[in-house]
Motif scaffolding. Structure first.
Motif, short mmCIF file in Angstrom:
data_model
loop_
_atom_site.label_atom_id
_atom_site.label_comp_id
_atom_site.label_asym_id
_atom_site.label_seq_id
_atom_site.Cartn_x
_atom_site.Cartn_y
_atom_site.Cartn_z
N GLU A 191 25.77 -42.43 0.69
CA GLU A 191 24.36 -42.22 1.03
C GLU A 191 23.66 -43.58 1.10
O GLU A 191 22.97 -44.00 0.16
CB GLU A 191 23.72 -41.31 -0.02
N VAL A 192 23.86 -44.27 2.21
CA VAL A 192 23.20 -45.57 2.41
C VAL A 192 22.60 -45.59 3.81
O VAL A 192 23.22 -45.12 4.77
CB VAL A 192 24.17 -46.75 2.22
N PRO A 193 21.38 -46.11 3.96
CA PRO A 193 20.72 -46.08 5.27
C PRO A 193 21.31 -47.08 6.24
O PRO A 193 21.29 -48.28 6.01
CB PRO A 193 19.26 -46.42 4.94
N GLY A 194 21.88 -46.57 7.33
CA GLY A 194 22.42 -47.41 8.39
C GLY A 194 21.48 -47.42 9.58
O GLY A 194 20.30 -47.05 9.48
N TRP A 195 22.02 -47.85 10.71
CA TRP A 195 21.21 -47.91 11.95
C TRP A 195 21.23 -46.52 12.59
O TRP A 195 21.89 -46.28 13.59
CB TRP A 195 21.77 -48.98 12.88
N VAL A 196 20.48 -45.63 11.98
CA VAL A 196 20.56 -44.22 12.35
C VAL A 196 19.76 -43.94 13.62
O VAL A 196 18.67 -44.48 13.82
CB VAL A 196 20.08 -43.34 11.17
N ALA A 197 20.33 -43.10 14.47
CA ALA A 197 19.66 -42.73 15.73
C ALA A 197 18.98 -41.37 15.60
O ALA A 197 18.00 -41.10 16.30
CB ALA A 197 20.67 -42.70 16.87
N GLY A 198 19.49 -40.51 14.74
CA GLY A 198 18.90 -39.19 14.57
C GLY A 198 19.93 -38.20 14.06
O GLY A 198 21.14 -38.48 14.06
N PRO A 199 19.50 -37.04 13.59
CA PRO A 199 20.44 -36.04 13.07
C PRO A 199 21.31 -35.47 14.19
O PRO A 199 20.89 -35.38 15.35
CB PRO A 199 19.52 -34.97 12.49
N THR A 257 26.90 -37.46 9.28
CA THR A 257 25.92 -36.41 9.47
C THR A 257 24.87 -36.74 10.53
O THR A 257 24.16 -35.84 11.01
CB THR A 257 25.17 -36.14 8.15
N HIS A 258 24.72 -38.01 10.85
CA HIS A 258 23.69 -38.45 11.79
C HIS A 258 24.33 -39.37 12.83
O HIS A 258 25.27 -40.11 12.53
CB HIS A 258 22.57 -39.20 11.07
N ARG A 284 42.54 -33.18 0.82
CA ARG A 284 41.81 -32.60 -0.31
C ARG A 284 40.59 -33.44 -0.67
O ARG A 284 39.66 -32.96 -1.33
CB ARG A 284 42.73 -32.47 -1.53
N VAL A 285 40.60 -34.69 -0.24
CA VAL A 285 39.45 -35.57 -0.46
C VAL A 285 38.75 -35.81 0.88
O VAL A 285 39.35 -36.35 1.80
CB VAL A 285 39.89 -36.91 -1.08
N LYS A 286 37.54 -35.37 0.99
CA LYS A 286 36.74 -35.57 2.19
C LYS A 286 35.65 -36.61 1.89
O LYS A 286 35.00 -36.55 0.84
CB LYS A 286 36.07 -34.27 2.64
N VAL A 287 35.45 -37.55 2.81
CA VAL A 287 34.40 -38.57 2.66
C VAL A 287 33.41 -38.40 3.80
O VAL A 287 33.79 -38.39 4.97
CB VAL A 287 35.01 -39.99 2.67
N ILE A 288 32.13 -38.26 3.46
CA ILE A 288 31.08 -38.00 4.45
C ILE A 288 29.98 -39.05 4.32
O ILE A 288 29.45 -39.28 3.23
CB ILE A 288 30.50 -36.58 4.26
N PHE A 289 29.65 -39.64 5.44
CA PHE A 289 28.65 -40.70 5.51
C PHE A 289 27.29 -40.08 5.88
O PHE A 289 27.15 -39.45 6.92
CB PHE A 289 29.08 -41.73 6.55
N ILE A 290 26.30 -40.25 5.01
CA ILE A 290 24.92 -39.83 5.29
C ILE A 290 24.11 -41.11 5.48
O ILE A 290 23.61 -41.69 4.51
CB ILE A 290 24.34 -38.98 4.14
N PRO A 291 23.94 -41.58 6.72
CA PRO A 291 23.42 -42.93 6.94
C PRO A 291 21.90 -43.02 7.10
O PRO A 291 21.39 -43.70 7.98
CB PRO A 291 24.11 -43.32 8.25
N CYS A 292 21.16 -42.30 6.24
CA CYS A 292 19.71 -42.30 6.43
C CYS A 292 19.01 -42.30 5.07
O CYS A 292 19.61 -41.99 4.04
CB CYS A 292 19.28 -41.08 7.24
N TYR A 293 17.74 -42.63 5.09
CA TYR A 293 16.92 -42.51 3.89
C TYR A 293 16.73 -41.03 3.57
O TYR A 293 16.36 -40.24 4.44
CB TYR A 293 15.56 -43.17 4.09
N LEU A 294 16.95 -40.68 2.32
CA LEU A 294 16.84 -39.29 1.92
C LEU A 294 15.41 -39.03 1.42
O LEU A 294 15.12 -39.08 0.23
CB LEU A 294 17.88 -38.97 0.84
N THR A 295 14.54 -38.76 2.36
CA THR A 295 13.13 -38.54 2.05
C THR A 295 12.78 -37.06 1.98
O THR A 295 11.66 -36.70 1.64
CB THR A 295 12.25 -39.18 3.14
N GLY A 296 13.74 -36.21 2.32
CA GLY A 296 13.46 -34.79 2.42
C GLY A 296 13.19 -34.35 3.84
O GLY A 296 12.96 -33.17 4.11
#
Length: 518
Positions: free
Chosen positions: A304-312, A336-337, A363-375
């Motif tokens: 969960e780190v903010p990258g150069w996100v374009a959108g969901p 995710t984005h 069995r181990v999944k790694v998922i990148f959430i590249p955005c600020y988690l503001t809700g």
């Protein structure tokens, strides 16, 4: 301190209302008029919309860009600060710093009795120009500078140079030239030398200041925490259940795998500093766990780190909105984005290099959430603090971390965490215990050096493996120990260090002014 403390920030919300600020026209109305007419200061006065509602002054920094060369010239004349090599965010930070100092100068002369004890406290290099201005223009005010990480130390670490083994041999000025950091380093170093009290947030950064700024700190001010927004009782249980459900739904919609409540949820978060924050070693550890034949528990690890996100991702949104569960994965089931320039993103590139594609049999999944988690991210739509408590473990294997709020926040939400002894928080946790902390203590502190990357990855893997085998009673005890440790870092425990530093600064300012008045 109630209304005896005032915060100063930039007015970044000219076209809309700031959601964190409540303007109050009854606060200092006469001064606001004078500040604009006589001092060319466009200010808004109100309160931060946070517990305690402290007074806040927002200032428009734009007018000062027109005279920045004169400001820099005076800074050179008075303190030999080199602004010639400025680039990037230096100008904007410096103009805010100058504007904030002018606010303090104006406010002090209009509103404050000369017998009052006044302190101007600046945090990070971005406030240094203003600190130096106050030291020169309003010597009655005591100045404190807190560096949370030296600009040159962070740059050395971020440029993949060994910081710690050679710390004693580095020359901060020379390294600033090599890494094109002259201006930030210069203003920070001069502030450290000229303020009444120079401080930092941990013992490990105190060593860095002594070696790279050639100035020992006067005090160490560890970062405290206020836990009044951590939910309790039934509310905590409900929020944890909600967070876990949301995280596992995203994992199912992306990968098509099924995850029950026994799934181990792990995460790392913070700034996108790939090496400094240990994101690289976290991915390596998850990859090693993926190939551990004796490990049978399902794990979903979130970055969960903010990258150069374009959108969901619209395809992921469609699946989540359907309310269904899925048995097939989406294309690219690792993030995710959408990202700008995804082919050069460090997280995705490393995962691709290691063959981490979240295949059905992994069995181990790694998922990148590249955005600020503001809700309002469009996928999870939960703020960070409502998500962090859904984890079973948090991992912050930092290489460069002056303090480390993320692990402190995790344990405040009763989530055990893994960190390193290159983080100020990790060193503090070891000091509290009087020995190396283990995961049973609520925090596992891994020994990290310039060169033991693989050993750190193995230690993370083994700690996750160990925690996954805990009985319910062991997990409960571990979570309880995490909670207890967090309470030893509350502000009511750490405020004494600030009081000592403030006293030191005020006494120094008093001695200076007595000397000037002789």
């Amino acid at each position: 301190m109630k209304d005896r403390v005032i915060f100063i920030g930039p007015n970044c919300w000219e076209q809309s209302d700031c959601p964190y600020f409540i303007e109050d026209l009854a606060l200092f109305p006469d001064w606001c008029i004078k500040a604009e007419k006589e001092d060319n200061l466009k200010v808004k006065v109100g309160r931060w919309n946070v517990p305690g509602q402290p007074i806040a002054i927002l200032v428009d920094l734009k007018p000062f860009f027109a005279i920045k060369d004169q400001i820099y010239g005076r800074l050179w004349e008075d303190f030999k600060v080199d602004s010639l090599h400025a680039y990037g965010d230096y100008d904007e930070a410096s103009m805010f710093s100058y504007a904030a100092a002018k606010v303090v100068e104006s406010f002090y002369h209009y509103n404050i009795d000369r017998k009052a004890k006044v302190i101007y406290h600046g945090n990070e290099w971005m406030t240094c120009l203003g600190l130096l201005y106050i030291q020169k223009a309003v010597p009655e005010i005591a100045t404190i500078f807190t560096t949370h990480a030296t600009s040159i130390g962070r740059s050395i670490a971020g440029n993949n140079k060994p910081l710690y083994e050679y710390l004693w041999a580095y020359n901060g000025d020379q390294m600033a030239g090599e890494l094109n950091m002259q201006s930030k380093h210069s203003v920070e170093k001069q502030a450290a030398w000229h303020v009444d009290c120079f401080t930092t947030v941990s013992d490990i950064t105190a060593q860095e200041c002594r070696e790279l700024l050639d100035k020992p700190v006067d005090y160490v001010l560890p970062n405290g925490f206020e836990n009044n927004f951590v939910p309790k009782g039934a509310s905590f249980t409900a929020k944890r259940k909600q967070a876990r459900k949301a995280l596992l739904q995203v994992a199912n919609a992306l990968t098509g795998d099924k995850f029950d409540n026994n799934t181990l949820i792990v995460s790392t978060s913070g700034r996108y500093e790939f090496r400094n924050k240990g994101i690289d070693v976290f991915i390596e550890a998850m990859n090693q766990l993926r190939f551990c034949d004796s490990f049978h528990k399902k794990v979903v690890a979130f970055i969960e780190v903010p990258g150069w996100v374009a959108g969901p991702r619209e395809d992921l949104q469609e699946r989540l909105n359907s309310g269904k569960s899925f048995e097939t994965s989406l294309c690219n089931p690792t993030y995710t984005h959408w990202l700008h320039d995804a082919d050069h993103d460090n997280v995705l590139c490393m995962m691709k290099h290691l063959g981490m594609h979240n295949l059905p049999n992994d069995r181990v999944k790694v998922i990148f959430i590249p955005c600020y988690l503001t809700g309002e991210d469009g996928i999870l739509n939960l703020p960070y603090y409502d998500m962090v408590l859904g984890n079973d473990l948090c991992v912050y294997p930092s290489y460069y971390e002056p303090w480390g709020y993320t692990p402190l926040e995790a344990i405040a939400f009763k989530v055990p965490c893994i960190t390193t002894d290159l983080a100020g928080f990790g060193l503090w946790a070891n000091t509290v215990k009087g020995a190396n902390c283990e995961i049973e203590d609520g925090v596992k502190v891994i020994h990290r050096t310039d060169y033991n990357y693989q050993e750190v990855a193995i230690a993370i893997k083994e700690t996750i493996y160990k925690y996954a085998t805990f009985t319910d009673s062991q997990v409960k005890a571990c979570r309880s120990n995490a909670d207890k440790l967090s309470k030893k870092a509350l502000w009511n425990k750490f405020i004494i260090y600030y009081q000592e530093a403030y006293d030191f600064a005020l006494r120094k300012a008093e001695a200076r002014n007595n000397k000037m008045n002789l």
